[in-house]
Enzyme design. Structure first.
Site, PDB file in Angstrom:
ATOM      1  N   GLU A  22       0.830  -1.206   0.000  1.00  0.00           N
ATOM      2  CA  GLU A  22       0.000   0.000   0.000  1.00  0.00           C
ATOM      3  C   GLU A  22       0.865   1.256   0.000  1.00  0.00           C
ATOM      4  O   GLU A  22       2.065   1.204   0.275  1.00  0.00           O
ATOM      5  CB  GLU A  22      -0.936   0.011   1.213  1.00  0.00           C
ATOM      6  CG  GLU A  22      -0.206   0.043   2.538  1.00  0.00           C
ATOM      7  CD  GLU A  22      -0.979   0.746   3.649  1.00  0.00           C
ATOM      8  OE1 GLU A  22      -1.457   1.869   3.436  1.00  0.00           O
ATOM      9  OE2 GLU A  22      -1.068   0.155   4.745  1.00  0.00           O
ATOM     10  N   LYS A  75      -5.874  10.637   0.398  1.00  0.00           N
ATOM     11  CA  LYS A  75      -5.849   9.269   0.941  1.00  0.00           C
ATOM     12  C   LYS A  75      -7.091   8.561   0.409  1.00  0.00           C
ATOM     13  O   LYS A  75      -8.207   8.945   0.730  1.00  0.00           O
ATOM     14  CB  LYS A  75      -5.860   9.340   2.480  1.00  0.00           C
ATOM     15  CG  LYS A  75      -6.150   8.036   3.200  1.00  0.00           C
ATOM     16  CD  LYS A  75      -6.257   8.280   4.700  1.00  0.00           C
ATOM     17  CE  LYS A  75      -6.951   7.131   5.404  1.00  0.00           C
ATOM     18  NZ  LYS A  75      -7.204   7.426   6.835  1.00  0.00           N
ATOM     19  N   ALA A 112     -13.144   1.247   6.565  1.00  0.00           N
ATOM     20  CA  ALA A 112     -13.617   0.477   5.405  1.00  0.00           C
ATOM     21  C   ALA A 112     -12.713  -0.730   5.139  1.00  0.00           C
ATOM     22  O   ALA A 112     -13.101  -1.635   4.388  1.00  0.00           O
ATOM     23  CB  ALA A 112     -13.679   1.372   4.171  1.00  0.00           C
ATOM     24  N   ASP A 113     -11.531  -0.760   5.741  1.00  0.00           N
ATOM     25  CA  ASP A 113     -10.659  -1.933   5.573  1.00  0.00           C
ATOM     26  C   ASP A 113     -11.381  -3.220   5.982  1.00  0.00           C
ATOM     27  O   ASP A 113     -11.172  -4.278   5.376  1.00  0.00           O
ATOM     28  CB  ASP A 113      -9.393  -1.809   6.440  1.00  0.00           C
ATOM     29  CG  ASP A 113      -8.438  -0.726   5.965  1.00  0.00           C
ATOM     30  OD1 ASP A 113      -8.681  -0.135   4.893  1.00  0.00           O
ATOM     31  OD2 ASP A 113      -7.444  -0.477   6.682  1.00  0.00           O
ATOM     32  N   LYS A 120      -3.037  -1.508  15.679  1.00  0.00           N
ATOM     33  CA  LYS A 120      -2.516  -0.637  16.729  1.00  0.00           C
ATOM     34  C   LYS A 120      -3.564  -0.419  17.796  1.00  0.00           C
ATOM     35  O   LYS A 120      -4.758  -0.326  17.484  1.00  0.00           O
ATOM     36  CB  LYS A 120      -2.135   0.715  16.142  1.00  0.00           C
ATOM     37  CG  LYS A 120      -0.830   0.667  15.393  1.00  0.00           C
ATOM     38  CD  LYS A 120      -0.425   2.012  14.883  1.00  0.00           C
ATOM     39  CE  LYS A 120       0.883   1.831  14.122  1.00  0.00           C
ATOM     40  NZ  LYS A 120       1.014   2.769  13.016  1.00  0.00           N
TER      41      LYS A 120
HETATM   42  N1  PSU Z   1      -2.872   1.638  10.621  1.00  0.00           N
HETATM   43  C1  PSU Z   1      -1.538   1.699  10.795  1.00  0.00           C
HETATM   44  N2  PSU Z   1      -0.762   2.293   9.865  1.00  0.00           N
HETATM   45  C2  PSU Z   1      -1.295   2.825   8.726  1.00  0.00           C
HETATM   46  C3  PSU Z   1      -2.703   2.736   8.528  1.00  0.00           C
HETATM   47  C4  PSU Z   1      -3.436   2.129   9.487  1.00  0.00           C
HETATM   48  O1  PSU Z   1      -1.052   1.216  11.812  1.00  0.00           O
HETATM   49  O2  PSU Z   1      -0.547   3.376   7.898  1.00  0.00           O
HETATM   50  C5  PSU Z   1      -3.314   3.270   7.248  1.00  0.00           C
HETATM   51  C6  PSU Z   1      -3.584   2.124   6.264  1.00  0.00           C
HETATM   52  O3  PSU Z   1      -3.424   2.599   4.940  1.00  0.00           O
HETATM   53  C7  PSU Z   1      -5.046   1.816   6.521  1.00  0.00           C
HETATM   54  C8  PSU Z   1      -5.587   3.186   6.776  1.00  0.00           C
HETATM   55  O4  PSU Z   1      -5.707   1.177   5.449  1.00  0.00           O
HETATM   56  O5  PSU Z   1      -4.586   3.842   7.533  1.00  0.00           O
HETATM   57  C9  PSU Z   1      -6.892   3.152   7.517  1.00  0.00           C
HETATM   58  O6  PSU Z   1      -7.465   4.422   7.547  1.00  0.00           O
HETATM   59  P1  PSU Z   1      -8.962   4.594   8.098  1.00  0.00           P
HETATM   60  O7  PSU Z   1      -8.888   4.277   9.557  1.00  0.00           O
HETATM   61  O8  PSU Z   1      -9.265   6.063   7.822  1.00  0.00           O
HETATM   62  O9  PSU Z   1      -9.829   3.667   7.314  1.00  0.00           O
END
Ligand code: PSU
Ligand code: MN
Length: 305
Positions: free
Chosen positions: A24, A85, A140-141, A158
């Site tokens: 990614e 993003k 959304a992951d 995390k």
């Molecule tokens: N968690 C991490 N490092 C990251 C991300 C998440 O520890 O770099 C990044 C990844 O690209 C993940 C995104 O898909 O943040 C998730 O963002 P959101 O919570 O806005 O869906």
């Protein structure tokens, strides 16, 4: 495919059915600071190559999906400020506008599947945020893992997230969470979150077989392989917990919302721990890249049942 460009190396690898690992780009643009982000991106690609697979870092450039970035494209992303993003919601819209963007885990999975790449390495996934009962902030992951048939290797999630709720949400969506040689769900910087991991596998071919069997069973969606950070790089949970609590409190106080939440929390934690969490981050992403490469190789060997 007219909406996608592949680097010559990735195109050749896919054409001959060689092992390819998707990577990614949001970790580069929004997850780590310059110039370490570029070093990490390169080190992760090298780790994939080390194992005999081809890395394919994915981003959107000029409205087109780019699978495999050349040195200039990677450095351009690493230096960029204010780049979009892109997750599932924004991918097509940003392409329609002809813009650039980095891809999250969700968007990278979509692009990987389109390119025919089955395996993907990252650091940590998005999940259910703390306070989600109020904010409704769920990445959304998680839905993407339920829909898109890519096996994703990460170091768990995390503790900026609500880990028990994240595991529950994955279970609800039917996403297998597979501990790599562990019974414990890892928490990114720490090897053990204190939560049990639903599944365990100890060999790459088991993961490859399960990937093929999901397809044969008609099950949509991918797999999440959680790979604990190498011991030497680990930061104990108790050490990182107060830093995370402060970051979450600050986000709330400043009213940070939407897609800014995750980058905001990651930046605060990085600032507060200086070098150490960065080193841990580098170690675990490389470790994930190596495992993902070996899974990609195992997938090549695994017949479709
Ligand atoms: N968690 C991490 N490092 C990251 C991300 C998440 O520890 O770099 C990044 C990844 O690209 C993940 C995104 O898909 O943040 C998730 O963002 P959101 O919570 O806005 O869906
Ligand atoms: Mn969110």
């Amino acid at each position: 495919m007219t909406m996608m460009d592949q680097s010559p190396e990735v195109a050749a690898a896919l054409a001959e059915g060689a092992a390819v690992v998707a990577l990614e780009s949001t970790i580069v643009t929004h997850g780590l600071p310059w110039p370490r982000n570029l070093e990490v991106a390169r080190a992760v690609e090298a780790a994939v190559r080390d194992q005999g697979a081809v890395p394919a870092t994915i981003a959107v450039l000029g409205g087109r999906i780019q699978v495999g970035l050349d040195a200039g494209q990677l450095e351009g992303l690493a230096r960029a400020t204010g780049i979009a993003k892109l997750s599932r919601a924004d991918l097509a819209a940003q392409m329609a506008l002809g813009g650039d963007g980095s891809t999250t885990v969700a968007a990278t999975m979509i692009c990987a599947r389109l390119a025919g790449i089955e395996c993907f390495a990252t650091g940590g996934i998005g999940g259910v945020h703390r306070g989600a009962a109020q904010s409704f902030d769920v990445s959304a992951d998680l839905d993407e893992l339920a829909e898109t048939a890519v096996t994703v290797v990460c170091a768990g999630a995390k503790a900026i997230l609500d880990l028990p709720k994240t595991l529950e949400a994955l279970e609800t969506r039917g996403v297998p969470v597979i501990g790599w040689r562990t019974q414990a769900f890892p928490a990114f910087w720490s090897r053990d979150s204190g939560l049990a991991c639903p599944l365990r596998m100890d060999a790459e071919d088991q993961i490859a077989r399960a990937h093929r069997l999901r397809a044969a069973l008609g099950l949509a969606g991918g797999q999440l392989v959680v790979n604990p950070i190498p011991e030497a790089a680990e930061i104990p949970g108790a050490e990182i917990a107060p830093v995370i609590d402060a970051a979450v409190a600050q986000a709330e106080a400043e009213g940070v919302s939407g897609k800014e939440v995750t980058p905001f929390l990651l930046a605060r934690v990085l600032d507060a721990t200086r070098g150490r969490s960065l080193e841990a981050n580098v170690a675990l992403v490389e470790n994930n890249a190596r495992l993902a490469a070996r899974i990609a190789l195992a997938l090549q060997q695994e017949p479709r049942p």
